[in-house]
Design a protein around this motif. Sequence first.
Motif, mmCIF file in Angstrom:
data_model
loop_
_atom_site.group_PDB
_atom_site.id
_atom_site.type_symbol
_atom_site.label_atom_id
_atom_site.label_comp_id
_atom_site.label_asym_id
_atom_site.label_seq_id
_atom_site.Cartn_x
_atom_site.Cartn_y
_atom_site.Cartn_z
ATOM 1 N N TYR A 135 89.862 -29.461 26.212
ATOM 2 C CA TYR A 135 88.836 -29.115 25.225
ATOM 3 C C TYR A 135 89.146 -29.747 23.868
ATOM 4 O O TYR A 135 88.252 -30.295 23.210
ATOM 5 N N VAL A 136 90.418 -29.707 23.465
ATOM 6 C CA VAL A 136 90.790 -30.315 22.188
ATOM 7 C C VAL A 136 90.521 -31.820 22.218
ATOM 8 O O VAL A 136 89.943 -32.388 21.289
ATOM 9 N N ALA A 137 90.931 -32.464 23.308
ATOM 10 C CA ALA A 137 90.723 -33.909 23.410
ATOM 11 C C ALA A 137 89.232 -34.243 23.350
ATOM 12 O O ALA A 137 88.805 -35.157 22.639
ATOM 13 N N TRP A 138 88.443 -33.437 24.079
ATOM 14 C CA TRP A 138 86.992 -33.663 24.083
ATOM 15 C C TRP A 138 86.393 -33.349 22.700
ATOM 16 O O TRP A 138 85.521 -34.061 22.213
ATOM 17 N N GLY A 139 86.894 -32.282 22.067
ATOM 18 C CA GLY A 139 86.396 -31.913 20.732
ATOM 19 C C GLY A 139 86.692 -32.981 19.698
ATOM 20 O O GLY A 139 85.869 -33.252 18.818
ATOM 21 N N LEU A 140 87.870 -33.601 19.805
ATOM 22 C CA LEU A 140 88.193 -34.685 18.867
ATOM 23 C C LEU A 140 87.252 -35.866 19.091
ATOM 24 O O LEU A 140 86.788 -36.495 18.137
ATOM 25 N N LEU A 141 86.961 -36.139 20.368
ATOM 26 C CA LEU A 141 86.014 -37.219 20.662
ATOM 27 C C LEU A 141 84.617 -36.843 20.166
ATOM 28 O O LEU A 141 83.936 -37.635 19.512
#
Lengths: 254, 570
Positions: B165-171
């Motif tokens: 989720y964090v990786a996707w949120g940063l993207l």
Amino acid sequence: MQTVTLKPRMEIMISVEAENISPDRFAGRTEKEIQSLEVWMGNRRTTIGELFSVKVEGEGGSAAADTEIIMEGDFSRVKRIGEGMTAGSIMIKGNVDMHLGAKMSGGKITVAGNADSWAGREMKGGEIIIEGDAGYYLGSGYRGETCGMRGGKITVLGNALDFVGEHMCGGEIVVKGNAGLLPGLSNNGGKIIIGGSTSRPGSEMAKGTIIINGAVDEMMPVYRQEGTEVVDGVTYRKYTGDVVVNGKGLLYVK
Amino acid sequence: MELLIKNGAVYDPINGIKGDKTDISIKNGKIVDKVSSRALVIDAGGRLIMPGGVDAHSHIAGAKVNVGRVMRPEDTRAGIIPRTKITRPYTGYTVPNVYAIGYRYAQMGYTTVFEAAQAIMKARHTHEELEEIPIIDKGALTLFGSNWPTMDYVREKDMDKLAAYVAWGLLASRGFGIKAVNPGGGEMWGFGKNVSGLDDVVPNFDVTPAQIIVSLMKVNEMLGLPHSVHLHCNNLGKPGNYKTTLASMELAKQVKPSKDRQVMHVTHLTFNSWGGTNWGDFESKADEIANFLNNSENVTTDMGQLIFGSATTMTADGPVQYANAKLLHAKWGNGDVELEDASGVVPIFYVKQISIHAIMWAMGLELALLTKDPYKVLLTTDHPNGGPFVNYPEVIALLMSNKKRQEEIKTLNEAVHKRTRIPGIERELDFNDIAIMTRAGSAKVLGLLDTKGHLGAGADADIAIYDIKPDQIDPSVEHAKIKSAFSSAAYTIKGGEVVVKDGQIVATPAGRTFWVDASVPDQHTDIMMKDIRMKFKNYYSINLANYMVEDAYVTHPNVVRAGVIPVTAR
């Protein structure tokens, strides 16, 4: 004493931003130097000399206090006259546009005609006398400002429109005629005296005094009645409020 | 394009240079070992040279900044400079327009600035503004502390999904790192409530702020993000909150850093080093915080120094802003960001004679002066919460001169003598310390040391030259000169191009936007996205397709790679 006389060279149709018309800017300057001071007409940069004839009489030295400006004609599209002035005087024999004497801290401005909205906005000292009528927001704070007029005195011999002394924090406003809606809106000090009638005075007043000698068309229901009191030999009904903001404002109604 | 800067008194802490005369060679926007004889030469004439300034915490772009502008037309009128042939108009003091932000930072010798909080849902707005800020490089930290998916995964103890989720949120937000603001509390504000401590349970989610913070730190290190978790503590704005701050910093001991940096950056300590139990016995506990920092390795902080005069507080901490607006009878802007966070904007005027403001003024300085290692306390004003960033030179002068501090203390409410330790602190920082707090340290905290914050070969050619000769000035006495020199750089060089000369903007190239592309195994993303799609279907007011920041919004990107999959294997 140096006297500078300005007259419009033409009928001014487009509004002019003329904060350079001020004893502080004119003091100690020659006719030529005054003529070359910048003003904006609409989106065009121009000079005082192009719009007005300039005549300088007498020697004034460099102090604003020794400078008198006399303006003859119609200045009803000329804004910001006397903005930020600290001393000296301006006599306007005609009407003026908005923001007359905004942020001034000293000196005296007299208007023989009418002044448009925001006259004396955020002024700190000095005196403005408007012999005709004043527009909206006399002695108020401009958009977003929490403190309007902080000191000095404004006298209007005619009527004023709505929002006299909005956000006022000090000083005195006298309107001999009638005032529009909501005089002293959100004010936090100072004194407003209205000779004629008005409506809904002192809404959200936290501090300050409003005296009304004429009729109040509508009272806000946020004032506490405290009997009567004699002010300057006249008996008034006394109110305190605005209770919604725990205000300690005083409202006197004849 | 080659450039050679000669005869400068260089302060480059990362490379151990402390005022030595060192030549700096620049080629194609980078610092190199040497240049050819055709290089353009700038003779610094013994003047102070530092790497371009780096600001790790400032509110320069996004929805709440714009709410501040809308709420404060009077502020816009405070800083107007008309356009010139080179520059567009400047407006504003506490909430300047985008152009003034870029120009004013560059004029102070700053070349890199990070926006400290963007909600994913509002990130398009953030990037629209970032792209319009001229000259400086920038990035934005993304809020994860009160997001529903974060709290769900923390409750389920599913770190793989949280990392996805964090990786996707940063993207989705083109963000640079993890920001947590009053974790748990932001979401509760949506129901008119708040959390009051690290172990309070967030209703409906059954997690505590402590669990959220620790999980985000774990995930941050799993992903190997350049920056650490950037924390705005719970209970900010309440007397006695230093205990919460210390307890939060204690949590950092549970996680090992994946890189040579902290695992937790606790921000704007001026607002959370508060002792006492109410406004009557309010006092500074910055000494306790400094004491903690002196005995720990994994935590860094920044000052959030208070500047007397006008400020605009803006934060994702919605409840604290409601309390502020009530207390100050001020204008109040309140925002709810659906499943992510809250926010609030309140103007304030800091007054020297108000005891609380005088004590807060002391806190930032105490923190910086009592903490031995300048790498642990960055210089910020939490712009525009403590005051506008244009006052950094004032803060530098205060840190370098005890005389200036004593002069200032004389003008303050007497509470500053009884409830702070600042009158008795004689330490004066030197140019090397200042270079760390405004450049090297900030770059290290952000994880940008490969290209920012130093002047070694390979770094970006971001350089500031100030009009002072370090060997001929006593900053303790001549603090006014220090302030004026840092206010107006003799030269600012950005990416090898001279952008400021003698305090005037001479060129306005576009800066880049840094964001982190973190990789996670596809299967983790796939499961996580099922939950996200469900959230959009059931709760969000907008569609997933209208949510992501697209490439068109970030036209000058600088992508930093990270992730659980080693870079070499991709």
